[in-house]
Scaffold this motif. Sequence first.
Motif, mmCIF file in Angstrom:
data_model
loop_
_atom_site.group_PDB
_atom_site.id
_atom_site.type_symbol
_atom_site.label_atom_id
_atom_site.label_comp_id
_atom_site.label_asym_id
_atom_site.label_seq_id
_atom_site.Cartn_x
_atom_site.Cartn_y
_atom_site.Cartn_z
ATOM 1 N N ILE A 34 2.143 -67.428 -24.593
ATOM 2 C CA ILE A 34 3.318 -67.335 -23.955
ATOM 3 C C ILE A 34 4.334 -67.022 -25.035
ATOM 4 O O ILE A 34 4.516 -67.723 -26.241
ATOM 5 N N LEU A 35 5.262 -66.181 -24.679
ATOM 6 C CA LEU A 35 6.333 -65.703 -25.685
ATOM 7 C C LEU A 35 7.419 -66.207 -25.216
ATOM 8 O O LEU A 35 7.858 -65.965 -23.828
ATOM 9 N N GLY A 93 -2.483 -78.588 -23.007
ATOM 10 C CA GLY A 93 -2.706 -77.961 -23.986
ATOM 11 C C GLY A 93 -1.777 -76.743 -23.922
ATOM 12 O O GLY A 93 -2.068 -75.755 -24.949
ATOM 13 N N ILE A 94 -1.009 -76.318 -22.843
ATOM 14 C CA ILE A 94 -0.292 -75.287 -22.767
ATOM 15 C C ILE A 94 0.716 -74.896 -23.933
ATOM 16 O O ILE A 94 0.933 -73.874 -24.528
ATOM 17 N N ASP A 95 1.524 -76.228 -24.232
ATOM 18 C CA ASP A 95 2.405 -76.054 -25.370
ATOM 19 C C ASP A 95 1.836 -75.466 -26.684
ATOM 20 O O ASP A 95 2.887 -74.859 -27.307
ATOM 21 N N ARG A 96 0.562 -75.605 -26.877
ATOM 22 C CA ARG A 96 0.022 -74.959 -28.212
ATOM 23 C C ARG A 96 0.161 -73.313 -28.315
ATOM 24 O O ARG A 96 -0.323 -72.723 -29.050
ATOM 25 N N ARG A 97 0.061 -72.826 -27.087
ATOM 26 C CA ARG A 97 -0.119 -71.454 -26.660
ATOM 27 C C ARG A 97 1.246 -70.689 -26.955
ATOM 28 O O ARG A 97 1.400 -69.652 -26.720
ATOM 29 N N ILE A 98 2.382 -71.542 -26.790
ATOM 30 C CA ILE A 98 3.867 -70.914 -26.890
ATOM 31 C C ILE A 98 4.193 -70.425 -28.156
ATOM 32 O O ILE A 98 4.095 -70.981 -29.210
ATOM 33 N N ARG A 99 4.721 -69.272 -28.238
ATOM 34 C CA ARG A 99 5.539 -68.624 -29.702
ATOM 35 C C ARG A 99 6.813 -68.674 -29.600
ATOM 36 O O ARG A 99 7.213 -67.719 -28.739
ATOM 37 N N PHE A 100 7.455 -69.685 -29.805
ATOM 38 C CA PHE A 100 9.068 -69.747 -29.937
ATOM 39 C C PHE A 100 9.622 -68.758 -30.595
ATOM 40 O O PHE A 100 9.217 -68.554 -31.638
ATOM 41 N N GLY A 101 10.981 -68.638 -30.153
ATOM 42 C CA GLY A 101 11.698 -67.676 -30.985
ATOM 43 C C GLY A 101 11.174 -66.227 -30.864
ATOM 44 O O GLY A 101 11.605 -65.223 -31.721
ATOM 45 N N HIS A 102 10.379 -65.878 -30.108
ATOM 46 C CA HIS A 102 9.735 -64.546 -29.779
ATOM 47 C C HIS A 102 10.356 -63.719 -28.697
ATOM 48 O O HIS A 102 10.152 -63.908 -27.693
ATOM 49 N N LYS A 103 11.294 -62.981 -28.967
ATOM 50 C CA LYS A 103 12.063 -62.261 -27.800
ATOM 51 C C LYS A 103 11.463 -60.900 -27.494
ATOM 52 O O LYS A 103 11.391 -59.940 -28.395
ATOM 53 N N VAL A 104 10.998 -60.718 -26.525
ATOM 54 C CA VAL A 104 10.242 -59.375 -26.199
ATOM 55 C C VAL A 104 11.460 -58.465 -25.906
ATOM 56 O O VAL A 104 12.357 -58.686 -24.994
ATOM 57 N N ALA A 112 -4.868 -44.531 -21.805
ATOM 58 C CA ALA A 112 -6.154 -44.343 -22.547
ATOM 59 C C ALA A 112 -6.593 -45.341 -23.302
ATOM 60 O O ALA A 112 -7.863 -45.645 -23.210
ATOM 61 N N ASP A 113 -5.825 -46.424 -23.624
ATOM 62 C CA ASP A 113 -6.332 -47.747 -24.298
ATOM 63 C C ASP A 113 -6.313 -48.683 -23.321
ATOM 64 O O ASP A 113 -7.100 -49.904 -23.833
ATOM 65 N N GLY A 114 -5.696 -48.572 -22.137
ATOM 66 C CA GLY A 114 -5.838 -49.595 -21.140
ATOM 67 C C GLY A 114 -5.220 -51.027 -21.516
ATOM 68 O O GLY A 114 -5.731 -52.024 -21.239
ATOM 69 N N ARG A 115 -4.174 -50.835 -22.133
ATOM 70 C CA ARG A 115 -3.598 -51.948 -22.666
ATOM 71 C C ARG A 115 -2.092 -51.757 -22.779
ATOM 72 O O ARG A 115 -1.368 -50.618 -22.683
ATOM 73 N N TRP A 116 -1.407 -53.007 -22.859
ATOM 74 C CA TRP A 116 0.186 -52.825 -23.142
ATOM 75 C C TRP A 116 0.226 -53.116 -24.735
ATOM 76 O O TRP A 116 -0.407 -53.847 -25.394
ATOM 77 N N THR A 117 1.351 -52.647 -25.186
ATOM 78 C CA THR A 117 1.779 -52.717 -26.793
ATOM 79 C C THR A 117 3.141 -53.320 -26.464
ATOM 80 O O THR A 117 3.982 -52.805 -25.941
ATOM 81 N N VAL A 118 3.329 -54.733 -26.923
ATOM 82 C CA VAL A 118 4.496 -55.348 -26.646
ATOM 83 C C VAL A 118 5.324 -55.431 -28.013
ATOM 84 O O VAL A 118 4.808 -56.082 -29.069
ATOM 85 N N THR A 119 6.583 -55.137 -27.867
ATOM 86 C CA THR A 119 7.373 -55.175 -29.109
ATOM 87 C C THR A 119 8.206 -56.477 -29.159
ATOM 88 O O THR A 119 8.934 -56.883 -28.031
ATOM 89 N N VAL A 120 8.262 -57.314 -30.079
ATOM 90 C CA VAL A 120 8.740 -58.505 -30.107
ATOM 91 C C VAL A 120 9.548 -58.891 -31.474
ATOM 92 O O VAL A 120 9.223 -58.354 -32.565
ATOM 93 N N GLU A 121 10.616 -59.385 -31.572
ATOM 94 C CA GLU A 121 11.598 -59.725 -32.292
ATOM 95 C C GLU A 121 11.304 -61.161 -32.654
ATOM 96 O O GLU A 121 11.471 -62.044 -31.862
ATOM 97 N N HIS A 122 11.059 -61.461 -33.979
ATOM 98 C CA HIS A 122 10.951 -62.984 -34.412
ATOM 99 C C HIS A 122 11.471 -63.008 -35.885
ATOM 100 O O HIS A 122 11.112 -62.347 -36.805
#
Length: 493
Positions: A34-35, A93-104, A112-122
Motif C-alpha cells: 500500500i502506497l 498485518g496490513i500495517d506492515r505492508r504500508i509504505r508511508f510518505g510515498h506519493k504516487v 508488451a510487459d504486462g505491467r504498470w510502472t508506478v512513479t513515486v516520490e519519497h
Amino acid sequence: MSEHFDVLIVGAGLSGIGAAHHLQEAFPGRRYAILEARTAIGGTWDLFRYPGVRSDSDMHTLGYRFRPWTQAAAIADGPSILDYIRDTAADGGIDRRIRFGHKVIGAAWCTADGRWTVTVEHDGRTSMLTCRFLYMCTGYYTYDQGYTPEFAGIEEFRGQLVHPQHWPEDLEYSGKRVVVIGSGATAVTLVPALAETAARVTMLQRSPTYIMSIPTEDAVATRLRAWLGPRRAYTITRWKNVLISTLIYQLSRRRPAMIRELIRKQNAAQLPAGYEVDVHFNPDYNPWDQRLCLVPDGDLFRSIRAGRAQVVTDRIDRFTATGLRLASGAELDADIVITATGLQLLAFGGVQFTVDGRAVDLPDTMAYKGMMLSGVPNFAFTIGYTNASWTLKADLAAEFVCRLLRHMDSGGYDRCTPWPDPDIAKAPLLDFQSGYVQRAIHRFPSAGSRRPWRLGMNYAHDVLSLRHGRIEDGTIRFARATDPAHVPLRATP
C-alpha cells in the motif's frame, strides 16, 4: 531493477485498508503493498481534526462487512473510527505492508510487459515500482486544501479564519464569537460542538440543507448483540439500515413532497415555538438532490433551543475588520470565521496515467461498474455511494477485484480491459447537485447511459452484480500473455 508486486494499492484510508484485507484473504501468497502519501493510516479520518468530527452515516454500514462495529454509538466520533481502521490494519498485518510518505505521481501501463510502472516520490527522491494490477483507493478530493470561495474584503478581517480541513491544534474558541459559513455535514457537526464553550455560534448559510435527527445509539443493534452475538447482530443491523436508507432515498426520488414534509415536521418539533423553519430548514431543491445531513440525537437543534447557536440564512456581501456584512445589510461580529464551504475534488490523487505511451485523458474515459476505466488495463478504483455509506461500495469493489484476479489466473490471462459500446451515451459519473461535485465533475471520467457503465446507487443490486454476476459479461476483454516467459500467478484455492 524496479521492485515488483502483484498488486499495488494506493491509499491507506478506509478503502485501502479494506481492499488489502480482501486481497490477502483471497490470495495469502500474493505480493502487494500500500502506497500512502501521508505519514499515517486513516485517510479522511486522520486528516480531519475539527471539534465534534464524526461519521455522517451509521457505523453498521460505514464499517467493514468483515469486521463488526461493536461500540454502542452507531454515529461515531472521528477518533473511534480512526481506531477501528488502525485496529483492522494491525490485526491483519496490513500495517506492515504500508509504505508511508510515498506519493504516487504517475503510472504507465506497458502491454508488451504486462505491467504498470508506478512513479513515486519519497523523501525528495523519485523511484519506480512495478505491478501487475493497480488499485486506486485515494478517494476523490484533494488533501492539500479545502474549497473557500472568493469573498470580498477577506483580507480586511482581523480575526482568525479557519478551514475545517486544516484545523489548528491550538485554536482557542472558548468564550469567542464564532461564525461557521456553510450548512453541510461539516457545519452541522461543528456548530453544536463549538457551542458547548463558545460565547455564540452562528451557522451562516446561503441556502438551507435537509437535516434529519437520528439516535446516536441503535437500540435494535444493542438488543441483537445481546441475543445473537456481535457478528450475526452486525449483519442483520447492516441490512436493516441498508433497507431503511434505500427506502428513504427511493421515496425522496419518487415522492419528494412527502419526504420534504416529513423532514420539515421533524425539524419543527425540535425547534423553538414560532421558529422560522421554512426560512432556515426548508431547501428549494428536493430531498437527496444533495446529500441529506444527519444529526445524532438532534444535537444541532438542542443547541438552537438552548440559545447557544443560531442559524442565519443570507448572502455575504463582504468581510469587514470585525466580521461579516450580509446582503440584507445586517452585520455579524466574529472573532473566528470558519469556512465550512466544501472540498476540492481530485480524481485519483492527481496521478498522471499513460497506456502504451499515450496519456490517459480522464474525461475521455468511461467508468465500468463505477470502478474500472475504459481502455485502461488491469486497473480499478474505489468510489463509494453518495446516497449511502462509502464502505458499502468499497467492500463490494474489493470483492469484485478479487474475483477478477482469480478469473485472470484461472484463464491464464495477463490483462483485462473494459471497452464500452460506442452507442452508449455519456453521463456524469456523480449525478449529484452539490457544489463540490458540480465544480469539478468535468475533470472526472464519465458514466454511461446504461449498465454496466452507469454508476449504481443501489447496494442490493450491486451485491448481485459485483458479488455474484458474471465476470465475462462481454464488456471486459481478456488477453493472455504474449511473453513466453510469463508465468501467471495462481490463486490460492
